[in-house]
Design a protein around this motif. Structure first.
Motif, PDB file in Angstrom:
ATOM      1  N   LEU A   1      -8.738  12.530   5.768  1.00 54.98           N
ATOM      2  CA  LEU A   1      -8.226  11.270   5.231  1.00 54.98           C
ATOM      3  C   LEU A   1      -7.200  10.610   6.149  1.00 54.98           C
ATOM      4  CD1 LEU A   1      -7.749  12.344   1.487  1.00 54.98           C
ATOM      5  CD2 LEU A   1      -9.717  11.213   2.537  1.00 54.98           C
ATOM      6  N   LEU A   2      -6.436  11.405   6.885  1.00 48.38           N
ATOM      7  CA  LEU A   2      -5.405  10.862   7.780  1.00 48.38           C
ATOM      8  C   LEU A   2      -5.664  11.322   9.207  1.00 48.38           C
ATOM      9  CD1 LEU A   2      -2.170  11.479   5.655  1.00 48.38           C
ATOM     10  CD2 LEU A   2      -3.528   9.393   5.801  1.00 48.38           C
TER      11      LEU A   2
ATOM     12  N   VAL B   1       5.718   8.187   4.576  1.00 47.69           N
ATOM     13  CA  VAL B   1       5.403   7.684   3.241  1.00 47.69           C
ATOM     14  C   VAL B   1       3.931   7.250   3.197  1.00 47.69           C
ATOM     15  CG1 VAL B   1       5.985   6.009   1.452  1.00 47.69           C
ATOM     16  CG2 VAL B   1       7.779   6.939   2.941  1.00 47.69           C
ATOM     17  N   ILE B   2       3.221   7.798   2.211  1.00 46.83           N
ATOM     18  CA  ILE B   2       1.794   7.493   2.043  1.00 46.83           C
ATOM     19  C   ILE B   2       1.565   7.060   0.604  1.00 46.83           C
ATOM     20  CG2 ILE B   2      -0.553   8.417   2.105  1.00 46.83           C
ATOM     21  CD1 ILE B   2       0.483  10.481   4.137  1.00 46.83           C
ATOM     22  N   ILE B   3       0.935   5.919   0.436  1.00 45.84           N
ATOM     23  CA  ILE B   3       0.487   5.492  -0.899  1.00 45.84           C
ATOM     24  C   ILE B   3      -0.903   6.072  -1.132  1.00 45.84           C
ATOM     25  CG2 ILE B   3      -0.153   3.530  -2.350  1.00 45.84           C
ATOM     26  CD1 ILE B   3       2.814   3.746  -1.947  1.00 45.84           C
TER      27      ILE B   3
ATOM     28  N   VAL C   1       3.774  11.655  -0.662  1.00 48.66           N
ATOM     29  CA  VAL C   1       2.576  10.996  -1.196  1.00 48.66           C
ATOM     30  C   VAL C   1       2.935  10.397  -2.552  1.00 48.66           C
ATOM     31  CG1 VAL C   1       0.159  11.298  -1.867  1.00 48.66           C
ATOM     32  CG2 VAL C   1       1.120  12.660  -0.002  1.00 48.66           C
ATOM     33  N   LEU C   2       2.813   9.086  -2.672  1.00 50.91           N
ATOM     34  CA  LEU C   2       3.254   8.376  -3.867  1.00 50.91           C
ATOM     35  C   LEU C   2       2.064   7.738  -4.582  1.00 50.91           C
ATOM     36  CD1 LEU C   2       6.349   6.509  -2.378  1.00 50.91           C
ATOM     37  CD2 LEU C   2       6.400   8.541  -3.850  1.00 50.91           C
ATOM     38  N   GLU C   3       2.019   7.916  -5.894  1.00 50.83           N
ATOM     39  CA  GLU C   3       1.118   7.107  -6.718  1.00 50.83           C
ATOM     40  C   GLU C   3       1.734   5.718  -6.860  1.00 50.83           C
ATOM     41  OE1 GLU C   3      -1.495   5.268  -8.814  1.00 50.83           O
ATOM     42  OE2 GLU C   3      -1.959   7.322  -8.201  1.00 50.83           O
ATOM     43  N   PHE C   4       0.898   4.706  -6.797  1.00 47.97           N
ATOM     44  CA  PHE C   4       1.414   3.331  -6.791  1.00 47.97           C
ATOM     45  C   PHE C   4       1.615   2.799  -8.210  1.00 47.97           C
ATOM     46  CE2 PHE C   4       0.965  -1.307  -6.108  1.00 47.97           C
ATOM     47  CZ  PHE C   4       1.998  -1.474  -5.196  1.00 47.97           C
TER      48      PHE C   4
ATOM     49  N   TYR D   1       0.647   4.955   5.601  1.00 50.28           N
ATOM     50  CA  TYR D   1      -0.793   4.953   5.346  1.00 50.28           C
ATOM     51  C   TYR D   1      -1.052   4.586   3.882  1.00 50.28           C
ATOM     52  CZ  TYR D   1      -1.048   7.507   9.768  1.00 50.28           C
ATOM     53  OH  TYR D   1      -0.917   7.883  11.082  1.00 50.28           O
ATOM     54  N   ARG D   2      -2.288   4.123   3.643  1.00 48.08           N
ATOM     55  CA  ARG D   2      -2.713   3.745   2.287  1.00 48.08           C
ATOM     56  C   ARG D   2      -4.060   4.409   1.984  1.00 48.08           C
ATOM     57  NH1 ARG D   2      -1.654  -2.832   2.681  1.00 48.08           N
ATOM     58  NH2 ARG D   2       0.421  -2.702   3.681  1.00 48.08           N
TER      59      ARG D   2
END
Length: 373
Positions: free
Chosen positions: A172-173, A228-230, A188-191, A255-256
């Protein structure tokens, strides 16, 4: 002498015959009398019942008098009956027409599905050809033609199902940057319902409300050695422009990742951290849905779902916790996250100075995060 004996015998025989016939005559009379009496009794009862019935009819007639129908009433009743029969006939005809249309619809639908299925089998089950136009041999080439087409079609369908249920790519990255350009920790953050809350109304349509302190939170963690990744379970076409509004210069969000990067398991889009291409001992996932991170619960920090309250301060407390982890240079964040994962509200536990037993490190007044010995 002889004549006298003959007369005597004759008289004696006649007397005996009369004696024998007397009881039979009496029996016949008895049967006749019984039959006549039964007939008389039944006739009498029938007459009485008839009189009683007539009397009842007369009594009902007294209390509920019925006027004789005139010609207009009779014609009106006849018209109502004819109208009722006509409506029933029209209704039955309409039901027959509806049933006929339904059968025709099913027939057309079945025919269309058959034609479409046949075309799909012919298109997807056809053998592949090379650049020179020659047929490429595969594992189904030795089978009969019909089975070849069916097996190839089934393989294609399962491939598309796999595309829906599994991530669009294995990695994925991209690979981490060389030191010192690569941050130590990955956040890793949930939006949705962590950073913003979707809101809809007739006047405005869909809007996204920013959580209090979200700008300060992103700025704080991005400058605290975090990548920081969404990673959201929403569709990209809906969330991408909102992320652009939240971070227009791409300063904080590296990254998204969207729904196409998740695994679809039991009706839930699950985030698999193995595909992030990062060291899991340095990965922290912040989400409100525990099922979305069930593959790696030891890396998860599950917050309460934000529903748009204006007095919320969870992001500011979360920023303090993440800064404490980064400044403490925790070797394996899973130990810290496992400890806070036992609380229903880990942010409240951190705010109340709950700390792991026997392992403490003071930073900015908090005694919550520690360095393992």
């Amino acid at each position: 002498m002889y004549l006298r004996k003959v007369l005597f015998l004759t008289r004696t025989a006649c007397c005996n015959v009369s004696k024998l016939q007397a009881p039979s005559y009496s029996r016949q009379k008895v049967w006749l009398i019984a039959a006549n009496s039964a007939r008389f009794y039944s006739a009498e009862n029938i007459d009485k019942n008839k009189e009683t019935k007539d009397e009842k009819v007369d009594i009902l007639g007294r209390f509920f008098p019925q006027a004789p129908l005139n010609t207009e009433d009779a014609q009106q009743i006849k018209k109502e009956q004819e109208k009722f029969e006509k409506e029933n006939k029209e209704k039955s005809e309409e039901n027959e027409k509806s049933w006929r249309r339904m059968k025709m619809g099913f027939a057309v639908f079945g025919g269309a599905m058959t034609v479409m299925g046949t075309c799909m089998v012919i298109e997807m089950g056809a053998p592949r050809r090379g650049d020179d136009g020659q047929i490429i041999e595969d594992e189904f080439s030795h089978l009969p033609s019909v089975l070849q087409y069916l097996r190839r079609t089934w393989k294609e369908l399962t491939f598309y199902e796999k595309m829906i249920k599994e991530p669009s790519r294995e990695k994925l990255l991209p690979d981490p940057l060389p030191s010192p350009y690569q941050p130590t920790y990955t956040l890793v953050l949930e939006f949705t319902d962590v950073l913003v809350h979707p809101d809809w109304s007739y006047q405005t349509g869909w809007r996204f409300k920013k959580r209090p302190g979200v700008d300060q939170f992103l700025q704080s963690v991005a400058s605290s050695n975090y990548e920081v990744i969404i990673f959201t379970t929403e569709n990209a076409f809906m969330i991408w422009p909102v992320i652009d509004k939240l971070d227009p210069e791409n300063k904080f969000i590296t990254y998204r990742l969207f729904r196409d990067s998740t695994h679809f398991v039991d009706g839930v889009h699950v985030k698999n951290l193995e595909g992030l291409n990062r060291d899991l001992s340095k990965v922290i996932v912040v989400d409100w849905n525990k099922a979305a991170t069930k593959f790696h619960p030891q890396n998860s920090l599950v917050l309460k779902k934000w529903k748009g309250a204006d007095d919320d301060t969870a992001l500011l407390d979360l920023a303090n916790l993440l800064q404490t982890i980064a400044m403490s240079e925790v070797a394996d964040v899973r130990e810290v996250l496992t400890y806070y994962g036992q609380f229903d509200d880990p942010i409240a536990a951190f705010r109340e100075n709950q700390r792991p037993p026997h392992k403490e490190l003071s930073f900015n007044g908090y005694l919550n995060v520690y360095n393992p010995p």
